[in-house]
Every structure is written in structure tokens, then in C-alpha cells.
Motif scaffolding. Sequence first.
Motif: not given
Length: 228
Positions: A94, A172, A175, A204
Amino acid sequence: MQKQKVIEAISINKYFYSPVKVQVLKDVSFSVNKGEFVSVMGKSGCGKSTLLYVLSTMDTDYEGKLLLNDQLITGQPSHNLSILRNEKIGFVFQFHYLIHEFSVLENVMIPGLKLNKLSREAVEHEAMEKLRIFDMQDHALKKANQLSGGQKQRVSIARALINNPLIIMSDEPTGNLDKKNSDLVFGIFRDLVQEFHQTMLMVTHDAELAEKTDRTIWMEDGRIISHY
């Protein structure tokens, strides 16, 4: 024709001890085939990121078996796992974890230099080729902190590809991005699967993105409850 399994988890159990014993992964078994794009979905705290850490060999404190390319990697020494991780697994997180004082090109080169299989010149050439895939070659000499969020994530994907890994694992990856950049990054992932037959495993919480992958593994309370 039997499909080639890139990674396979067999009856993985994982416990945390803080301060009492809590089971966070419960008899998790599944595999990801070569060229497949698989997403792992579930509510926060269901164990999906913990699972990714086990699959990536960064967490070795678990029960069960883990195979990479049909090779048993459970129980291997940490030095072997470190080499295997750098060579066979690409990571996209992320947060991009780029080194800001390094150039874009230098950031992409890091795993290749660490692997130490090619000369510095060859690694640099390979890094530029990866940047070209994402139309980032013109930014090669910029410092990483001069890039936008979406550009940084593209560079982190190029870095994940530098050693031509068996599988890319992402936690992620969209994200931290807005809708436009999120769609852009996901589009890159899809292209890597379709054009380069790259194997992808993505954790996710975004159901819309998960629906666009080849298969979704649903987790709840440390268990796999379905995958289709």
C-alpha cells in the motif's frame, strides 16, 4: 493438461501470543496457478495480511506446509528464504517504500543488485526496460520524492518485476490511491497477467477490484470460506 502451481499452502495454522494464544489462520489450504490473478478478500482482522506474510516467507512461525514452484520451502534456513524471496517473489505494498534520496532508476535496481546475478550495467538496462513498461523511463533520473502517488506506485511495481519473479504479491496496493490512480494500478496488474503471463496474488478490501480478478479467495475469522 495439468496447470503449474506457482504457490501452494497446505493446512496452514498460525497463532499469535499477545498475551493469550489466539489462532489467526485456521487450516488454510489453496494454490495459485501460473499466470493466474487471484485476490484475497475479507473484513479487517480476518487474517488476509497475516496469510500474505506467511506466503511471502517473511513469517516462518506457522504450522503446515508451503510450496513454491513445487519446492517445499517450509523449514528452510532464513538465509535460503531471503535469497528465494528476492529472486522468486515481487512485492507491492500500500505504501511504496521507495528510498526518497535515491533516483527512480536506483530504486528499481535495488532488488537486482541485491540478487547479484547480473552486472550493474545489466541491472540498469533491465530496470530501464521495466520503467518503459509503465511509461516511466523519462522520470528515471528524478528523485523518488519528486513523483506523484500514482507514479511512485508504478515505480514500486517496476521494482517488484526487476528479477522477473514467479509471483507478485501485493497488500492493498491501491489503498493509498484515489479512484483514478487505483484504476490505473489495477490496469497495470491486469496487463502484466494478460501480456506477460505474470502470476499475481492481491490482498484487497475493494470488492470492485476483486471482482475483476480471475478468482477471489474469501476469508472470515482466519478461514477460507470460499474461492471462485
